[in-house]
Design an enzyme around this catalytic site. Structure first.
Site, short mmCIF file in Angstrom:
data_model
loop_
_atom_site.label_atom_id
_atom_site.label_comp_id
_atom_site.label_asym_id
_atom_site.label_seq_id
_atom_site.Cartn_x
_atom_site.Cartn_y
_atom_site.Cartn_z
N CYS A 449 66.19 31.83 16.02
CA CYS A 449 65.61 33.08 15.51
C CYS A 449 66.21 33.49 14.18
O CYS A 449 66.76 34.60 14.03
CB CYS A 449 65.76 34.19 16.54
N TYR A 493 65.97 37.68 13.53
CA TYR A 493 64.57 38.06 13.27
C TYR A 493 64.40 38.68 11.89
O TYR A 493 63.41 39.38 11.64
CB TYR A 493 64.05 39.03 14.32
N TRP A 511 67.20 42.24 15.95
CA TRP A 511 67.25 41.52 17.22
C TRP A 511 68.66 41.08 17.55
O TRP A 511 69.05 40.99 18.71
CB TRP A 511 66.32 40.29 17.16
N TYR A 707 54.04 32.41 21.00
CA TYR A 707 55.41 32.79 20.65
C TYR A 707 56.26 31.54 20.45
O TYR A 707 56.26 30.64 21.26
CB TYR A 707 55.96 33.64 21.79
N HIS A 708 56.99 31.51 19.33
CA HIS A 708 57.85 30.38 18.95
C HIS A 708 57.05 29.15 18.53
O HIS A 708 57.49 28.02 18.71
CB HIS A 708 58.81 30.00 20.09
N HIS A 793 58.47 32.02 13.93
CA HIS A 793 58.02 33.30 14.48
C HIS A 793 56.83 33.86 13.71
O HIS A 793 56.80 35.04 13.34
CB HIS A 793 59.16 34.30 14.52
#
Length: 850
Positions: A449, A493, A511, A707-708, A793
């Site tokens: 992330c 993030y 995050w 997501y991801h 992301h």
């Protein structure tokens, strides 16, 4: 206990409240009978289901989506496991002298028995293959490989998968890749198709311990929810009728499945005396077309009426329906389902008949939306390559010179959990398809992330994430990772971009790291140090997420311009100009037209000073995504935003890529964002044309990318799309990717179009404001620079497309001018494409602009 450890544990507990989630889940289960469980009848929102575990999408709403507990059916694949009754297995070789290593052992349900390649006497050399014969043709979408657990010997490393209907004609592999050297079961996905035989070929042993291959068990998965080589059919003019529908107590009319609104439903009649099963709904396209799949979206507000056992039949006249073209049983969840036809049908009417409710809760059937898919035309919709397996979930990627794609995830190949100080990485060789894996320990940085910026000299700067203060650099010239100075503010993030000055700018990222305003800072490549920007707070650029800064300052959309300035154009609805000299400053640039906050949407620069923003949702999760798209134009210091055409599908967690011809392709995403979920997945990519402002559908994807997940433009003008998941032993880990060939490269029969060719040597480095002499085979219409980019992301702030001016200086020779403004052509590595008059691009040459 040491204070540092106390702080680390507190931070981990705050970011990963598993104990709280488990306690809440248990409490909710215990209290369910007393919390408003009175039945309201099967219609409207339907009867209240009996007490049970908290659904996964509700669990993730109660905790960090990074550290959510796995769903109750975590080990159950998203596609059905096919029944192995009557199957047989054969192998290229097997060990029978010193052990029972026969191929049949992979089908016996006992992981202690193995297929093992011949090792006694003279071992059989690699490659080894094992073939499963299902003794019937069925739709198959993945092979599940269970390595042996008693020993590492023979674990499959590099592999390929082939399928056949007759056991003789195999064609090209449908999947290739490299597996991690561990005991975890591996799901090796490929584009769904009808087959009887499936062959796994082991090219290398995972640990290179010897010329051996082994397997404890093999399973095959069936229809996962999307067919191969299809595209959504336009629903204009369609009508729907049903065997029965609820109209007294709710608007449950059949027409609702065609209105584009998943909140409206068709529901079988439930008031008074409920209509008994089976129930059917028939789509009339009012024209005859080739149809190869039906896509069924269950209602999301309640489980009642989810289709379980079903058949699909077709008709040309609405009266005579033939034998089913698809049948089966769908799982009792809210994921989008697809009935893949065993053969394409030319039909006007398509009928879905449901014979059982998925959860056996009652005699009801419902549907939120129904779509139909037909065979794709490559020249209009593009095509997908085979699926390439990775030894990790590619959560972050960067395009490198030499036709390489760098990917990385976290400390483990399929999970994360803290600041472990190392990261799993992989490199895909785009020429050979080979994937190599490496664990990076020397930087002390778990790069899960992160923020990413492609530096002026072609290196990749990666900041924060799980080790929230760290910063690392990858040098493609030496294939080496090194540490640089820690950031002043620990982040995860966060957003990054290179500046026109050659420095790197970072903002946001709550995050990870201590709470507080994550104001901007700048990294200087000469001093390798970070400088705080006290005048650039993150707070004004936050969304109004209900979870506050933890979610509100994530994944910002940044566009660098002249003089070290940056436009922050989202995901908050408010935009800002940022200066980075001295202490910096942040001033309003107005709102993004009538857009709401659009977290987990994205922005892409499709021309100089022109950006397209796509999708997103008002909050990070559990809020409906939008179909809206906007253009943002920069003229001097003025910013203008306007709504352009809507996408055909609402998307959050999607990825967007600008092409050399200026069009923008968008992949994946969810209509209702829930991290680690494949529910409400959008499997139809779309292509936006700046000339018309409209989106058109592209060939369907075989694997959800939510997501991801990532997407990147490649040097040959194609696009890599991959990843999704990274949630441990859950059903939504997608350790793979595939390459999409856009329609501009293909003829109607799927063969490649002729494309321009850049000849001779192109200088590897050139200064802004200078010209390049470029040779080509024949005449070309234009040239364009595409910045080598990095994605994670749903965000890729490195993308930008720069049309170039050029003039012919001879036959097949051009003088190509580079812009002088470094706010237009940021320093760094670019792909130089030549395009013909129809917008067909050449294979690119890499150029570093200084």
């Amino acid at each position: 206990m040491q204070p540092r450890r106390v702080r680390a544990m507190a931070r981990a507990f705050r970011r990963s409240p598993l104990l709280i989630a488990f306690a809440l889940g248990s409490l909710l289960v215990a209290l369910t009978p007393w919390l408003g469980m009175a039945s309201t009848g099967p219609g409207g929102r339907g009867p209240t289901p009996p007490p049970g575990p908290v659904p996964f999408d509700q669990q993730t709403a109660q905790q960090s989506p990074h550290h959510g507990v796995a769903p109750a059916n975590a080990m159950e694949p998203m596609a059905p496991v096919l029944d192995r009754t009557g199957w047989t297995a054969t192998a290229s070789d097997e060990e029978t002298a010193k052990e029972n290593g026969r191929a049949a052992n992979v089908l016996d349900g006992d992981a202690a028995t193995l297929w093992h390649s011949r090792w006694s006497g003279t071992p059989a050399p690699l490659p080894h293959s094992i073939t499963v014969d299902m003794h019937r043709t069925t739709v198959v979408s993945a092979l599940v490989y269970q390595p042996r657990k008693d020993s590492p010997h023979g674990r499959v490393g590099q592999y390929s998968i082939s399928v056949s209907t007759d056991g003789r004609n195999w064609g090209s592999p449908v999947g290739t890749g490299t597996l991690a050297d561990d005991t975890a079961a591996k799901t090796l996905a490929f584009a769904p198709q009808g087959a009887r035989f499936v062959k796994l070929t082991a090219v290398t042993e995972a640990g290179n311990r010897g010329p051996w291959s082994s397997a404890a068990e093999l399973n095959l998965l069936g229809d996962p929810g999307t067919p191969a080589a299809t595209v959504d059919l336009p629903r204009t003019g369609w009508t729907a009728t049903a065997s029965d529908e609820e109209t007294a107590k709710e608007n449950g009319r059949a027409a609702n499945v065609l209105d584009g609104d998943a909140a409206t439903l068709w529901h079988s009649r439930w008031s008074g005396t409920p209509a008994p099963l089976p129930h059917s709904i028939t789509i009339d396209m009012h024209r005859t077309a080739a149809v190869s799949a039906l896509v069924y979206q269950p209602r999301k507000d309640s489980p009642n009426g989810r289709a379980g056992a079903y058949t699909v039949t077709t008709s040309t006249d609405g009266t005579t329906f033939g034998a089913p073209v698809a049948s089966g049983t769908w799982r009792d969840d809210d994921t989008v389902k697809t009935a893949t036809f065993t053969r394409a049908a030319n039909a006007r009417y398509i009928r879905l008949t449901v014979t059982r409710e998925a959860g056996n809760r009652g005699p009801w059937t419902s549907a939120a939306e129904i779509r139909l898919s037909g065979p794709a035309n490559p020249a209009a919709h593009g095509s997908w390559s085979r699926i390439t397996g990775f030894p990790l979930v590619p959560v972050a990627t960067a395009v490198l010179p030499g036709d390489k794609l760098l990917a990385w995830s976290a400390y483990a190949v399929d999970r994360f959990g803290g600041s472990n100080g190392y990261t799993q990485t992989a490199i895909l060789d785009l020429k050979t398809g080979k994937v190599t894996q490496r664990r990076i320990d020397n930087t002390g940085h778990d790069m899960f992330c992160p923020g990413i910026a492609m530096l002026a000299d072609g290196r990749v700067l990666v900041t924060g994430g799980s080790n929230a203060e760290k910063a690392s650099i990858y040098d493609p010239a030496t294939d080496a990772w090194s540490a640089t100075a820690d950031m002043n503010i620990a982040r995860g993030y966060q957003a990054m971009t290179l500046l026109s000055t050659g420095e790197a700018f970072v903002l946001g990222g709550s995050w990870s790291g201590a709470t507080g305003d994550k104001s901007g800072e700048v990294w200087n490549p000469a001093t390798r140090t970070w400088r705080k920007l006290a005048g650039v707070p993150a707070t004004p650029a936050m969304t109004a997420d209900p979870r506050g800064a933890y979610r509100a300052d994530n994944h910002m959309w940044l566009y660098a311009t002249s003089g070290g300035k940056v436009l922050q154009l989202g995901p908050s609805k408010q935009m800002h100009w940022i200066t980075t000299g001295g202490n910096g400053s942040l001033t309003s640039a107005g709102n993004r037209a009538d857009s709401q906050d659009a977290m987990t949407g994205n922005a892409v620069a499709y021309d100089v000073g022109k950006l397209l923003t796509l999708g997103g949702s008002p909050a990070y999760e559990n809020t409906p995504a939008t179909r809206r798209a906007y253009t943002v134009s920069i003229t001097g210091g003025q910013v203008q935003a306007a709504r352009t055409g809507d996408m055909g599908h609402a998307r959050a967690f999607g990825n967007s890529v600008v092409l050399p011809d200026g069009k923008v392709a968008v992949f994946g995403g969810q209509a209702h964002p829930v991290p680690f979920s494949d529910a409400t997945s959008v499997l139809t990519p779309e292509l936006w044309d700046p000339a018309t402002g409209r989106f058109t559908p592209l060939a369907s994807m075989a694997v959800p990318r939510n997501y991801h997940s990532v997407a990147n433009l490649l040097p040959d003008g194609r696009i890599f799309s991959g990843g999704g998941g990274l949630c441990g032993d859950c059903a939504t880990n997608h350790s793979d990717g595939a390459v999409f060939t856009p329609p501009y490269l293909l003829k109607a029969d799927g063969s490649p179009k002729p494309r321009p060719v850049i000849t001779g040597d192109v200088p590897p480095r050139a200064a802004a404001g200078t010209s390049l002499t470029v040779g080509t085979e024949g005449a070309v219409a234009s040239f364009v620079l595409m910045r080598a980019s990095a994605a994670t992301h749903s965000t890729d702030n490195d993308q930008r497309r720069i049309p170039l001016t050029s003039k012919a200086t001879g036959t097949g020779t051009y003088e190509v001018a580079l812009p002088a403004d470094k706010g237009v052509v940021l320093p760094g590595t670019y792909m130089l494409f030549a395009l013909d008059a129809q917008g067909v691009p050449s294979i690119a040459r890499f150029v570093t602009v200084t």
